[in-house]
Write a protein that holds these residues in place. Structure first.
Motif, PDB file in Angstrom:
ATOM      1  N   ASP A 226       3.534   4.836  -0.689  1.00 50.28           N
ATOM      2  CA  ASP A 226       2.373   4.055  -0.245  1.00 50.28           C
ATOM      3  C   ASP A 226       2.159   4.119   1.263  1.00 50.28           C
ATOM      4  O   ASP A 226       1.096   3.749   1.761  1.00 50.28           O
ATOM      5  CB  ASP A 226       2.531   2.581  -0.653  1.00 50.28           C
ATOM      6  N   ILE A 227       3.169   4.579   2.010  1.00 55.97           N
ATOM      7  CA  ILE A 227       3.082   4.610   3.467  1.00 55.97           C
ATOM      8  C   ILE A 227       2.256   5.795   3.921  1.00 55.97           C
ATOM      9  O   ILE A 227       2.492   6.930   3.503  1.00 55.97           O
ATOM     10  CB  ILE A 227       4.483   4.705   4.104  1.00 55.97           C
ATOM     11  N   GLY A 228       1.276   5.545   4.783  1.00 61.61           N
ATOM     12  CA  GLY A 228       0.545   6.648   5.408  1.00 61.61           C
ATOM     13  C   GLY A 228       1.238   7.077   6.693  1.00 61.61           C
ATOM     14  O   GLY A 228       1.516   8.257   6.899  1.00 61.61           O
ATOM     15  N   TRP A 229       1.511   6.099   7.543  1.00 64.00           N
ATOM     16  CA  TRP A 229       2.205   6.338   8.810  1.00 64.00           C
ATOM     17  C   TRP A 229       3.342   5.335   8.958  1.00 64.00           C
ATOM     18  O   TRP A 229       3.189   4.173   8.599  1.00 64.00           O
ATOM     19  CB  TRP A 229       1.261   6.154  10.003  1.00 64.00           C
ATOM     20  N   LEU A 230       4.448   5.786   9.495  1.00 67.62           N
ATOM     21  CA  LEU A 230       5.515   4.889   9.935  1.00 67.62           C
ATOM     22  C   LEU A 230       5.684   5.071  11.432  1.00 67.62           C
ATOM     23  O   LEU A 230       5.923   6.180  11.907  1.00 67.62           O
ATOM     24  CB  LEU A 230       6.844   5.196   9.231  1.00 67.62           C
ATOM     25  N   VAL A 231       5.547   3.982  12.168  1.00 67.00           N
ATOM     26  CA  VAL A 231       5.776   4.003  13.614  1.00 67.00           C
ATOM     27  C   VAL A 231       7.074   3.259  13.865  1.00 67.00           C
ATOM     28  O   VAL A 231       7.195   2.067  13.544  1.00 67.00           O
ATOM     29  CB  VAL A 231       4.618   3.347  14.386  1.00 67.00           C
ATOM     30  N   THR A 232       8.055   3.946  14.434  1.00 63.57           N
ATOM     31  CA  THR A 232       9.384   3.372  14.596  1.00 63.57           C
ATOM     32  C   THR A 232       9.998   3.855  15.904  1.00 63.57           C
ATOM     33  O   THR A 232       9.316   4.457  16.740  1.00 63.57           O
ATOM     34  CB  THR A 232      10.264   3.705  13.370  1.00 63.57           C
TER      35      THR A 232
END
Length: 256
Positions: A226-232
């Motif tokens: 379901d994740i489009g982008w992960l910013v970490t």
């Protein structure tokens, strides 16, 4: 207890909220106090909610629901600021964006104050107060019941409001990201709302520091797919990143 000792305990509390954890030796050196004195301070802090002991030190219990929004804002604060700046780069003028609750999402909002022709839908009281005087940002507030620890609005009213709206992107934080268990939260009413948000917009952007990776909480929110982008941040495990990319998740790393 003397004023000096009380001030030191307050300073230790703030130090832990910023760093997340510390060993006795580290605190002793930082505060120029004996290790015996620091151990006594730790014993007193452990009587409060929000802290836990580990061998040789003390850590913030970031799963404790009694931590206030302000306290949690200190946790991993440098990483959250960098993640917020990076995630804001994904937002374009003229878009409609949903901003969820949480201290990392608030850092995103702080980087949107000068945008033009931006519409922000939110259930977060801190996001509202951050953007309320931004002339280029139109605010749409979901309403709902205020959850004080998170300073967010929850409940069926939020879902009903969202059913009449649309957004280009959703930006939310999450308490747990696990390769098999997916996205999880520890507060069921908020997890119910998060499930709605996962499918509310074409693009889901997760902002989460590396301490959330590998954690599993009680309430399921969604899957990795379901994740489009992960910013970490840069501390994220390389193997986990590779696993995310296999699910076509786009990754943005907030550099030091």
């Amino acid at each position: 207890m003397s004023v000096t000792n009380e001030r030191r305990k307050i300073a230790i509390r703030e130090y832990l909220l910023r760093s997340g954890s510390a060993k006795v030796s580290e605190l002793s050196q930082h505060f120029n106090a004996s290790e015996a004195t620091i151990r006594r301070d730790i014993l007193e802090l452990l009587r409060e909610s929000g802290f836990k002991k580990f061998r040789g030190g003390i850590a913030v219990d970031d799963t404790n629901s009694e931590l206030s929004f302000a306290q949690r804002s200190y946790l991993q604060s440098d990483k959250k600021r960098r993640i917020g700046r990076k995630a804001a780069e994904l937002v374009r003028d003229g878009e409609t964006v949903f901003l969820g609750s949480g201290s990392t999402v608030l850092e995103v909002a702080k980087n949107l104050t000068t945008r033009r022709n931006l519409t922000v839908i939110t259930n977060s009281l801190p996001v509202i107060t951050t953007l309320v005087e931004s002339p280029g940002v139109d605010l749409v507030v979901t309403g709902g019941a205020l959850r004080r620890p998170e300073l967010s609005f929850i409940g069926h009213i939020v879902g009903k409001t969202l059913s009449e709206l649309r957004a280009d992107k959703v930006i939310i934080g999450i308490q747990g990201i696990h390769p098999e268990s997916g996205l999880t939260n520890d507060f069921l009413p908020e997890a119910v709302l998060d499930r709605v948000l996962v499918t509310f917009a074409p693009q889901l952007i997760l902002v989460a520091d590396s301490s959330k990776i590998g954690k599993i909480n009680a309430s399921a929110v969604g899957g990795i797919e379901d994740i489009g982008w992960l910013v970490t941040d840069t501390s994220i495990d390389a193997n986990f990143l590779n696993g995310l990319r296999k699910h076509n998740v786009q990754i943005l790393i907030a550099d030091e």
